[in-house]
Write an enzyme that holds these catalytic residues in place. Structure first.
Site, PDB file in Angstrom:
ATOM      1  NE  ARG A   1      -7.755  -8.622   0.282  1.00 19.72           N
ATOM      2  CZ  ARG A   1      -7.391  -7.861  -0.730  1.00 19.72           C
ATOM      3  NH1 ARG A   1      -6.440  -6.940  -0.566  1.00 19.72           N
ATOM      4  NH2 ARG A   1      -7.984  -7.986  -1.914  1.00 19.72           N
TER       5      ARG A   1
ATOM      6  CE  LYS B   1      -4.421  -1.783   1.432  1.00 18.67           C
ATOM      7  NZ  LYS B   1      -5.527  -1.806   2.413  1.00 18.67           N
TER       8      LYS B   1
END
Length: 282
Positions: free
Chosen positions: A257, A217
């Site tokens: 995840r 991210k």
């Protein structure tokens, strides 16, 4: 913990499978059905505990697709993975998609909107009885960056998640079916993401399994920026992702995840051995 949630004796690893043309990290790579299925099977072979199949990008600024397109992308992939014996979760904010994939054998609903995007999702979760990941969310990807305003991000994310938990419980979702996700990067700045990770114990202490989705991210790209301030591209964020995985596991997260399952499987194995003083053997 819900019987359909993976419980491998260490932090679970959820492998990301984006069946989309525009995801921030691997957009288009697995839009082809055969390529998607092969990648899902390979992640499972490497040790991923569950494969998270998504047909709509949630990268910042992305436009929505309609439900029919999302179902067309994900349903055949879910069906084929289930036929191969691969445990599957579905990454969707739509009740129709969740219902269709649950019927096809998906065993977890991963809803990045925490039930806010589609009021019917709570009924699908209640009727199927499947584990339901409630992620903290304030708006769709196109608008979420302007919603990243908090006085106390940890307290506000906790309270907003608990409101969605209350809605779920009142609608017949069992307490053991609920999983919480603080929603890193969704209506969050990089500073917010780090604060949430630093206080992950606040969410773990609520008593629900906690899923952490930090993989590749923006906040990691900014942390690893070049000297001129250029963020590290997604492909260069794997070591940092694995570091977050080991720290999240050590803080008691149920699962992480991730895109690269091998590195995070190694990371959570280290965390499990560290916590157990070597008695964890995988």
């Amino acid at each position: 913990m819900h019987e359909k949630l993976p419980n491998p004796g260490r932090c679970a690893v959820m492998g990301v499978l984006n069946v989309t043309p525009d995801s921030f990290s691997d957009g288009g790579r697995y839009l082809d059905r055969a390529a998607a299925v092969a990648h899902g099977v390979e992640m499972h072979r490497l040790g991923a505990d569950i494969i998270d199949v998504g047909g709509e990008s949630t990268r910042p600024g992305s436009e929505r697709v309609d439900a029919a397109t999302e179902i067309e992308r994900v349903l055949p992939v879910v069906e084929e993975l289930v036929a191969e014996g691969v445990p599957v979760s579905v990454d969707t904010t739509r009740a129709k998609v969740a219902a269709a994939t649950a019927e096809a054998g998906a065993t977890v609903i991963n809803d990045v909107s925490g039930g806010l995007a589609d009021p019917d999702m709570v009924h699908v979760a209640a009727e199927t009885g499947l584990p339901w990941v409630l992620m903290h969310w304030r708006g769709h990807s196109k608008d979420m960056d302007r919603l990243a305003r908090y006085r106390d991000v940890v307290a506000e994310v906790r309270d907003e998640l608990l409101r969605q938990v209350d809605v779920a419980l009142r609608s017949g979702v069992s307490e053991e079916a609920i999983v919480l996700d603080p929603g890193l990067g969704f209506a969050k700045t990089g500073a917010h993401d780090w604060q949430l990770l630093q206080r992950l114990d606040v969410f773990v202490d609520l008593g629900f399994p906690v899923l952490v989705g930090a993989s590749r991210k923006r906040f990691l790209g900014r942390l690893l920026a070049d000297a001129d301030g250029t963020p590290r591209p997604p492909s260069g964020r794997e070591a940092a992702t694995a570091a977050v995985s080991v720290l999240a596991a050590d803080r008691g997260a149920w699962g992480v995840r991730v895109h690269d399952v091998q590195q995070s499987l190694d990371a959570v194995a280290v965390a499990a051995a560290w916590r157990s003083g070597g008695t964890f053997s995988g």
